[in-house]
Design a protein around this motif. Structure first.
Motif, PDB file in Angstrom:
ATOM      1  N   THR A  45       0.697  -1.110  -0.098  1.00 50.42           N
ATOM      2  CA  THR A  45       0.243  -0.139   0.422  1.00 50.42           C
ATOM      3  C   THR A  45       0.595   1.684   0.189  1.00 50.42           C
ATOM      4  O   THR A  45       0.367   2.277   0.224  1.00 50.42           O
ATOM      5  CB  THR A  45      -0.644  -0.141   1.140  1.00 50.42           C
ATOM      6  N   GLY A  46       2.243   1.265  -0.446  1.00 42.98           N
ATOM      7  CA  GLY A  46       3.426   2.362  -0.103  1.00 42.98           C
ATOM      8  C   GLY A  46       3.530   2.684   0.771  1.00 42.98           C
ATOM      9  O   GLY A  46       3.841   4.063   0.954  1.00 42.98           O
ATOM     10  N   GLU A  47       3.410   2.071   1.929  1.00 43.78           N
ATOM     11  CA  GLU A  47       3.714   2.939   3.050  1.00 43.78           C
ATOM     12  C   GLU A  47       5.349   1.657   3.580  1.00 43.78           C
ATOM     13  O   GLU A  47       5.999   2.857   4.600  1.00 43.78           O
ATOM     14  CB  GLU A  47       2.711   2.481   4.178  1.00 43.78           C
ATOM     15  N   VAL A  58      14.306   7.666 -10.679  1.00 42.53           N
ATOM     16  CA  VAL A  58      13.778   8.178  -9.643  1.00 42.53           C
ATOM     17  C   VAL A  58      13.169   7.612  -8.853  1.00 42.53           C
ATOM     18  O   VAL A  58      12.474   6.166  -9.507  1.00 42.53           O
ATOM     19  CB  VAL A  58      12.180   9.340 -10.427  1.00 42.53           C
ATOM     20  N   HIS A  59      13.231   7.349  -7.626  1.00 43.17           N
ATOM     21  CA  HIS A  59      12.705   6.785  -6.519  1.00 43.17           C
ATOM     22  C   HIS A  59      11.217   6.479  -6.703  1.00 43.17           C
ATOM     23  O   HIS A  59      10.481   7.405  -5.885  1.00 43.17           O
ATOM     24  CB  HIS A  59      13.663   6.879  -5.159  1.00 43.17           C
ATOM     25  N   ARG A  60      10.575   5.165  -6.571  1.00 41.77           N
ATOM     26  CA  ARG A  60       9.245   4.721  -7.150  1.00 41.77           C
ATOM     27  C   ARG A  60       9.325   3.277  -6.354  1.00 41.77           C
ATOM     28  O   ARG A  60      10.446   2.617  -6.288  1.00 41.77           O
ATOM     29  CB  ARG A  60       8.402   4.921  -8.528  1.00 41.77           C
ATOM     30  N   LEU A  61       7.979   3.029  -6.254  1.00 44.71           N
ATOM     31  CA  LEU A  61       7.669   2.143  -5.460  1.00 44.71           C
ATOM     32  C   LEU A  61       6.507   0.879  -6.622  1.00 44.71           C
ATOM     33  O   LEU A  61       5.425   1.722  -7.439  1.00 44.71           O
ATOM     34  CB  LEU A  61       6.163   2.338  -4.173  1.00 44.71           C
ATOM     35  N   LEU A  64       2.542   0.236  -6.539  1.00 46.49           N
ATOM     36  CA  LEU A  64       1.832   1.561  -7.057  1.00 46.49           C
ATOM     37  C   LEU A  64       1.857   1.207  -8.668  1.00 46.49           C
ATOM     38  O   LEU A  64       1.446   2.422  -9.022  1.00 46.49           O
ATOM     39  CB  LEU A  64       1.752   2.319  -5.751  1.00 46.49           C
ATOM     40  N   MET A  65       2.423   1.142  -9.356  1.00 44.47           N
ATOM     41  CA  MET A  65       3.127   0.602 -10.666  1.00 44.47           C
ATOM     42  C   MET A  65       2.139  -0.287 -11.506  1.00 44.47           C
ATOM     43  O   MET A  65       2.497  -1.843 -10.324  1.00 44.47           O
ATOM     44  CB  MET A  65       4.322   1.175 -10.726  1.00 44.47           C
ATOM     45  N   LEU A  66       1.290   0.430 -12.265  1.00 51.04           N
ATOM     46  CA  LEU A  66       1.340  -0.376 -13.698  1.00 51.04           C
ATOM     47  C   LEU A  66       2.236  -0.964 -14.434  1.00 51.04           C
ATOM     48  O   LEU A  66       3.538  -0.064 -14.840  1.00 51.04           O
ATOM     49  CB  LEU A  66       0.126  -0.221 -13.997  1.00 51.04           C
ATOM     50  N   GLN A  69       3.171   0.954 -17.208  1.00 49.17           N
ATOM     51  CA  GLN A  69       4.276   2.854 -16.673  1.00 49.17           C
ATOM     52  C   GLN A  69       5.048   2.258 -16.968  1.00 49.17           C
ATOM     53  O   GLN A  69       6.473   2.830 -16.580  1.00 49.17           O
ATOM     54  CB  GLN A  69       3.475   2.753 -15.325  1.00 49.17           C
ATOM     55  N   ARG A  73      11.116   2.923 -19.992  1.00 47.75           N
ATOM     56  CA  ARG A  73      11.459   3.310 -19.178  1.00 47.75           C
ATOM     57  C   ARG A  73      12.982   2.214 -18.062  1.00 47.75           C
ATOM     58  O   ARG A  73      12.600   1.539 -19.360  1.00 47.75           O
ATOM     59  CB  ARG A  73      10.659   3.420 -18.147  1.00 47.75           C
ATOM     60  N   ALA A 131      15.836  11.083   3.790  1.00 45.71           N
ATOM     61  CA  ALA A 131      15.341  10.044   2.109  1.00 45.71           C
ATOM     62  C   ALA A 131      14.800   9.009   2.313  1.00 45.71           C
ATOM     63  O   ALA A 131      14.414   7.974   1.730  1.00 45.71           O
ATOM     64  CB  ALA A 131      16.817   9.912   1.702  1.00 45.71           C
ATOM     65  N   GLY A 134      10.569   7.024   3.770  1.00 49.37           N
ATOM     66  CA  GLY A 134       9.779   6.361   3.746  1.00 49.37           C
ATOM     67  C   GLY A 134       9.373   4.591   3.452  1.00 49.37           C
ATOM     68  O   GLY A 134       9.204   4.040   2.151  1.00 49.37           O
TER      69      GLY A 134
END
Lengths: 191, 280
Positions: A45-47, A58-61, A64-66, A69, A73, A131, A134
């Protein structure tokens, strides 16, 4: 959909449902691509940050990406930062500082650290704590993690050229060793 | 679910005509909710229409009247990286700095934070205090309305089917000398607000000539307190004066108990947060 993207320096072409979660796709890419099991799912859940990846730096989760997307990349996971033969300064520092307890948060922490150090080569401890804010470590080994990131930054500052060479070397090593090491790892896992 | 990736607004509007289509901005709320829906056997959208490929929905532009036009699909991190944000909208920058965590700020968007319309949405108190407007566009045309009218309840907005929140317009606020945002959460990062306060105060000869106060997480939507704003008029920003106005806030605010805090705690903190405005 046929999905094309770059993963840890390699081109990936894979058939997938576009709404598949990126974390599931990466962990189960299927032959001929190696599964990227260093991307973990913690909370979904992105937590918690365990599924952290770099997408175009870029730092992403990835929970929470399909899949869609990721098209076109450049995705880098913790295992893509370096290799066993030529570890990234962050990977080396995590090992040297005992910044790994159960290890579940470690790949995400390494990705968060990489994202920080590409923007800020001289972070203070507060910058480092922000940093990784998360990324949860439920073993609560934060002090060593912050120590490790601070040390990695120092190493990279003192010898930035080494970093580049390290990365190039690690990519080359990854390319040549992947075929050789994958089957033997599987064997080891089964026995 | 199909995933559609329009690049231009006309393409986006066309994609939204797909039966069962739902917009996907940063995904930090929506994908969590869709996953829960899937688990519980509730209906899912038939198509997700991505906003992250529509370049015109990103960035910050200064308009002729000095307003800032913030692209609704800009991520929080993109907005924070823009020099105009910190310079011109420090209260919004302060809120976005504390929203979620670094990866959430890299993914979540301003428009998403608004359309989610959470009582605890971090961008909402500063935008309300600024008197921000939203721009809504669809095949039928474009309309603008005050953000305070756009958000109609927790999770509810005036967005019509086929309509997209394209931009947030923040009017210039340079004549306010005191510009403030503070969030109280259960921890320093990745925290849902327990109480937050955005404040803009204009002083004339050291006395309050205009005060705009907007609290988050103390009601179903951002809460304004006209009684407190009126009581501040003509006052100097001393701890004593602010303490008196804090009492008025506590009399009027109607927070609820939830898993994060009790109503009593929220009432106390809602008043206390005003003390930070003390300049004397």
């Amino acid at each position: 959909m046929m999905l094309l993207f770059r993963l840890n320096g390699q081109s990936v072409e894979v058939e997938t449902a576009p709404d598949r979660r990126a974390v599931d796709l990466l962990r189960d890419l299927g032959a001929p691509h190696p599964d990227v099991k260093d991307v973990k799912e913690g909370c979904g859940t992105g937590e918690c940050g365990a599924c952290s990846v770099l997408v175009d730096g870029v730092h992403r989760l990835s929970c929470l990406m399909l899949a869609a997307q990721l098209a076109g990349r450049e995705v880098v996971t913790a295992s893509g930062l370096g290799s066993e033969a030529a570890p990234h300064a962050i990977q080396r520092a995590f090992a040297d500082h005992g910044a790994v307890q159960c290890g579940f948060c470690t790949p995400g922490m390494a990705v968060a650290a990489a994202a920080l150090l590409q923007d800020n080569m001289a972070p203070g401890r507060e910058d480092i704590r922000r940093a990784i804010s998360g990324n949860l470590c439920r073993c609560t080994g934060y002090v060593m993690i912050v120590d490790a990131i601070e040390a990695a930054a120092g190493k990279m500052r003192s010898d930035p050229s080494a970093l580049h060479e390290e990365r190039v070397a690690s990519r080359k090593a990854a390319k040549s060793s992947r075929k050789a090491t994958m089957p033997s790892r599987k064997k080891a896992g089964k026995s | 679910m199909k995933v559609l990736t329009p690049r231009e607004l006309p393409e986006l509007f066309a994609a939204l005509e797909t039966p069962g289509a739902h917009m996907l901005a940063g995904g930090t709320d929506l994908l969590v909710r869709l996953r829960a829906a899937e688990r519980e056997g509730r209906a899912l959208p038939q198509a997700l229409v991505r906003l992250d490929g529509v370049a015109v929905l990103r960035g910050i532009v200064r308009e002729a009247d000095g307003s800032l036009r913030l692209g609704a699909a800009a991520t929080h991190a993109e907005l924070l990286a823009h020099p105009l944000l910190r310079q011109e909208l420090p209260e919004l920058a302060a809120a976005l700095c504390e929203l979620g965590s670094p990866p959430i700020r890299n993914m979540g968007t301003l428009g998403g934070n608004i359309c989610t319309a959470s009582p605890a949405g971090d961008s909402l108190p500063p935008l309300m205090a600024l008197g921000a407007e939203v721009e809504l566009a669809s095949l039928a045309g474009t309309r603008r309305m005050a953000l305070s009218d756009f958000i109609t309840g927790p999770g509810r907005t005036s967005l019509k089917p086929g309509e997209v929140l394209t931009a947030v317009i923040a009017p210039p606020a340079r004549n306010f000398q005191v510009r403030h945002f503070e969030k109280v959460g259960r921890r320093g990062a990745l925290a849902v607000a327990v109480v937050s306060l955005a404040a803009l105060v204009r002083l004339e000869r050291g006395r309050v000539a205009e005060a705009r106060l907007a609290w988050g997480s103390v009601g179903p939507t951002v809460w304004r307190c006209p009684e407190a704003e009126a009581a501040l008029m003509g006052q100097r920003l001393t701890l004593t004066a602010l303490g008196r106005v804090g009492a008025i806030v506590r009399e009027n605010v109607r927070p609820i108990d939830d898993i994060r805090a009790s109503a009593d705690y929220r009432r106390q903190v809602a008043g206390n947060l005003l003390l930070r405005l003390a300049v004397l």
